[in-house]
Motif scaffolding. Sequence first.
Motif, PDB file in Angstrom:
ATOM      1  N   THR A 136      -5.087 -36.084 -26.607  1.00 48.97           N
ATOM      2  CA  THR A 136      -3.868 -36.319 -27.374  1.00 48.97           C
ATOM      3  C   THR A 136      -2.910 -37.223 -26.604  1.00 48.97           C
ATOM      4  OG1 THR A 136      -2.970 -34.250 -26.480  1.00 48.97           O
ATOM      5  CG2 THR A 136      -3.997 -34.149 -28.649  1.00 48.97           C
ATOM      6  N   ALA A 138       6.417 -27.972 -33.870  1.00 44.81           N
ATOM      7  CA  ALA A 138       6.265 -29.417 -34.053  1.00 44.81           C
ATOM      8  C   ALA A 138       7.196 -29.970 -35.120  1.00 44.81           C
ATOM      9  CB  ALA A 138       4.823 -29.763 -34.401  1.00 44.81           C
ATOM     10  N   LEU A 190       3.991 -37.018 -25.767  1.00 43.81           N
ATOM     11  CA  LEU A 190       4.874 -36.613 -26.854  1.00 43.81           C
ATOM     12  C   LEU A 190       5.472 -37.825 -27.560  1.00 43.81           C
ATOM     13  CD1 LEU A 190       6.207 -34.139 -28.235  1.00 43.81           C
ATOM     14  CD2 LEU A 190       8.124 -34.448 -26.656  1.00 43.81           C
ATOM     15  N   TYR A 203       6.722 -38.325 -34.687  1.00 40.32           N
ATOM     16  CA  TYR A 203       5.807 -38.711 -35.754  1.00 40.32           C
ATOM     17  C   TYR A 203       6.570 -39.200 -36.986  1.00 40.32           C
ATOM     18  CZ  TYR A 203       1.598 -38.388 -38.662  1.00 40.32           C
ATOM     19  OH  TYR A 203       0.537 -38.663 -39.479  1.00 40.32           O
ATOM     20  N   TYR A 218      -1.022 -28.454 -34.984  1.00 40.90           N
ATOM     21  CA  TYR A 218      -0.488 -29.367 -33.990  1.00 40.90           C
ATOM     22  C   TYR A 218      -1.020 -29.011 -32.611  1.00 40.90           C
ATOM     23  CZ  TYR A 218       2.466 -31.080 -37.655  1.00 40.90           C
ATOM     24  OH  TYR A 218       2.896 -31.635 -38.818  1.00 40.90           O
ATOM     25  N   LEU A 219      -1.410 -30.021 -31.884  1.00 43.93           N
ATOM     26  CA  LEU A 219      -2.018 -29.844 -30.583  1.00 43.93           C
ATOM     27  C   LEU A 219      -1.026 -30.179 -29.478  1.00 43.93           C
ATOM     28  CD1 LEU A 219      -5.406 -31.634 -31.399  1.00 43.93           C
ATOM     29  CD2 LEU A 219      -4.846 -29.205 -31.620  1.00 43.93           C
ATOM     30  N   ALA A 220      -1.330 -29.721 -28.282  1.00 39.52           N
ATOM     31  CA  ALA A 220      -0.451 -29.977 -27.147  1.00 39.52           C
ATOM     32  C   ALA A 220      -0.537 -31.438 -26.735  1.00 39.52           C
ATOM     33  CB  ALA A 220      -0.834 -29.074 -25.976  1.00 39.52           C
ATOM     34  N   PRO A 221       0.544 -32.009 -26.222  1.00 34.05           N
ATOM     35  CA  PRO A 221       0.503 -33.412 -25.785  1.00 34.05           C
ATOM     36  C   PRO A 221      -0.309 -33.599 -24.522  1.00 34.05           C
ATOM     37  CG  PRO A 221       2.621 -32.433 -25.253  1.00 34.05           C
ATOM     38  CD  PRO A 221       1.874 -31.416 -26.068  1.00 34.05           C
ATOM     39  N   GLY A 263      -1.803 -36.995 -33.694  1.00 35.45           N
ATOM     40  CA  GLY A 263      -1.716 -35.967 -34.729  1.00 35.45           C
ATOM     41  C   GLY A 263      -2.273 -36.446 -36.050  1.00 35.45           C
ATOM     42  N   THR A 269       2.653 -34.041 -31.547  1.00 37.26           N
ATOM     43  CA  THR A 269       2.064 -32.921 -30.837  1.00 37.26           C
ATOM     44  C   THR A 269       3.144 -31.861 -30.659  1.00 37.26           C
ATOM     45  OG1 THR A 269       2.534 -34.124 -28.781  1.00 37.26           O
ATOM     46  CG2 THR A 269       0.275 -34.243 -29.627  1.00 37.26           C
ATOM     47  N   THR A 270       2.769 -30.726 -30.130  1.00 35.35           N
ATOM     48  CA  THR A 270       3.723 -29.629 -30.045  1.00 35.35           C
ATOM     49  C   THR A 270       4.783 -29.857 -28.975  1.00 35.35           C
ATOM     50  OG1 THR A 270       2.263 -28.447 -28.519  1.00 35.35           O
ATOM     51  CG2 THR A 270       2.073 -27.918 -30.865  1.00 35.35           C
TER      52      THR A 270
END
Length: 249
Positions: A124, A196, A127, A130, A78-81, A35, A160-161
Motif C-alpha cells: 500500500t 478511513a 497515507l 483519497y 481499508y488497509l494500513a499505509p 485503496g 488507507t487507514t
Amino acid sequence: MLVTVVNSLVIGANPPAPLSVSSISPANGSTGFIGGPITITFNKNPNGTSGSAIYVNGVTTTNAYSSESNATILSTAYLAPNTTYTFKVNKVALASLQTDGETTATCGTAMTDVSGVCQSTFTTAYLKIYSVGPAAGSTNVVGTDGTTGWNVVPNITFGTTKVLTAGQYTCSSSYYNGTSWVTDSTPGAFTNTSNAIYSLPSMIFHKSYDESHLTTYTCSVPKSIGLSTCDAGTTDTGTLCQWTFTTAP
C-alpha cells in the motif's frame, strides 16, 4: 473437428479448461496501492467461492467478498499505509467449485503457485487523501440554512487507514448575516468509519447571503498525521492540507 457420441461419451470434443487465474488487481509485486477494490478474475465462473479459497492476509483479518461473473471482488476494507499484503487463493478449494467436469485449477501467470496456494503480494501507499466532500473548490453547495441538513455532509476519506484525534480534521465557515461577516468555527465532533472515512455531521450549513456575499467553508487536516502530499484537490500550506468550498445563496 469430428465429434462422435458413443454411449453418451463425447469423443474428440475439447475437454473443459482448468479453472485459472487470469488477472489480479493490485498486480503481483505492485506498490503504491492507494485503496479501492481488490479483484481477482478467472478464465471462467468458479460458481461460488469460499472463505478458505480466497483471502488477504497481513495486518487485517479475512475480507468478505462477492462474486460478479468471472471476477471476485473483495470488500474494499481499508488497509494500513505502507504495508505489504499477501493475496492467496487456495487452488484445491477453487478446483472443487467447478461444475463442468474439470477437477483441476492453475494459478495462471498472474500469481505464483506456492505448494498448491496461488499467491501474490502488493504494498500500500503512504497515507494519502483519497477524496473530500464537498469536493475542493466546489460552488453552490446546497443544504438547509442554519441546520445540519447538508446534501453532502463535509467529509474526508483516506486511501488507507489513519486514526485521527479530536481537532485534527476540522472545518470553519465565514458567512454574511446581512450586516457583518461571521465566523463559525465549531464543526462539532467527527464520526469515524473504518478509521478511513471521517465526517462532520454536526457542522452547521450556512447558505450564501447573495452572489456578492458567498459563504466560504475552509477545511483542513495537518500534514503531521503522515501526509507527505496533499491530494484530491487540497492545497499544501506547508503544515496543512487545506481546501475550500462555497454554498449557494
